[in-house]
Design a protein around this motif. Structure first.
Motif, PDB file in Angstrom:
ATOM      1  N   ARG A 197       0.640  -1.269  -0.053  1.00 20.42           N
ATOM      2  CA  ARG A 197       0.707  -0.013   0.039  1.00 20.42           C
ATOM      3  C   ARG A 197       0.806   1.111  -0.123  1.00 20.42           C
ATOM      4  N   GLN A 248       4.381  -1.730  11.223  1.00 19.86           N
ATOM      5  CA  GLN A 248       2.955  -2.088  10.210  1.00 19.86           C
ATOM      6  C   GLN A 248       2.366  -0.517  11.046  1.00 19.86           C
ATOM      7  N   CYS A 259       2.576   1.777   8.196  1.00 20.47           N
ATOM      8  CA  CYS A 259       2.172   1.940   6.868  1.00 20.47           C
ATOM      9  C   CYS A 259       0.679   1.136   6.856  1.00 20.47           C
ATOM     10  N   TYR A 260      -0.322   1.197   7.847  1.00 21.41           N
ATOM     11  CA  TYR A 260      -1.644   0.884   7.204  1.00 21.41           C
ATOM     12  C   TYR A 260      -2.578   1.365   8.860  1.00 21.41           C
ATOM     13  N   ASP A 282       1.162 -10.475   4.903  1.00 18.29           N
ATOM     14  CA  ASP A 282       1.708  -9.242   4.777  1.00 18.29           C
ATOM     15  C   ASP A 282       3.204  -9.318   4.445  1.00 18.29           C
ATOM     16  N   TYR A 324     -11.489  -6.148   4.403  1.00 16.87           N
ATOM     17  CA  TYR A 324     -10.552  -4.681   4.214  1.00 16.87           C
ATOM     18  C   TYR A 324     -10.367  -3.635   3.201  1.00 16.87           C
TER      19      TYR A 324
END
Length: 198
Positions: free
Chosen positions: A12, A51, A54-55, A121, A187
């Motif tokens: 992403r 994490q 990034c998300y 992931d 998601y």
């Protein structure tokens, strides 16, 4: 067939922000400064930091569930380090059946007849992009999958990543039923379930 000539990539696109304790060489760092090594439980706090960088909050997984992915298949989870600092990670495991594993939930007991290699992931901290870490991690993973004689790779591409994966040889999983469609919707709207032969 999966194209194994990978370029640096990310699941992403996200904006970079500070990451406490992260030390990076400059962009012209030599390749041998990067080490790909197995993930260990002591790495979990570094993974949690990457994490978070990034998300979005709704896709973050708890530490216990990330650790459980490693416990399910400890030989197929890796981190990329530079001067002993973790900059990226890849969590994968064998899988079976058409339904992907749930996000932020325990994995069921593994099936002995697994033939799918599921990329759960892959995350590269925004500050470390451009170093080729994703490619090195993925090359390591595919070598492992071939040694294990897994037949196909599957992953859930989100937030605009599908175009990249399709260019690498993946294509949408066929015959996605309503239950699976609802699961993928968790998601986000731009979510695609992709696969390719290994």
């Amino acid at each position: 067939m999966l194209n194994t000539t990978f370029k640096a990539w990310r699941i992403r696109l996200v904006a970079a922000h500070p990451f406490d304790g992260l030390f990076l060489l400059s962009s012209y760092a030599v390749k041998d400064a990067i080490l790909i090594r197995p993930f260990t439980p002591s790495d979990i706090q570094s993974l949690m930091g990457i994490q978070s960088a990034c998300y979005p909050a709704n896709l973050l997984e708890e530490a216990e569930h990330l650790t459980a992915k490693h416990q399910q298949s400890p030989s197929s989870c890796w981190v990329a380090t530079q001067h002993q600092h973790i900059l990226a990670y890849l969590l994968t495991h064998p899988w079976s059946g058409d339904t992907p594993p749930a996000l932020n939930a325990p994995l069921p007991t593994p099936n002995q007849s697994c033939d799918i290699y599921f990329i759960h992931d892959l995350a590269v901290h925004p500050s470390a992009r451009g170093l080729g870490l994703a490619q090195q991690l993925l090359d390591t993973a595919l070598k492992w999958a071939r040694q294990e004689k897994l037949q196909k790779i599957r992953l859930i591409a989100i937030a605009g990543a599908a175009d990249f994966w399709i260019k690498q040889g993946l294509s949408p999983v066929k015959n996605v039923n309503k239950d699976l469609s609802r699961k993928l919707a968790d998601y986000g709207t731009d979510t695609h379930y992709l696969e390719a032969a290994i």
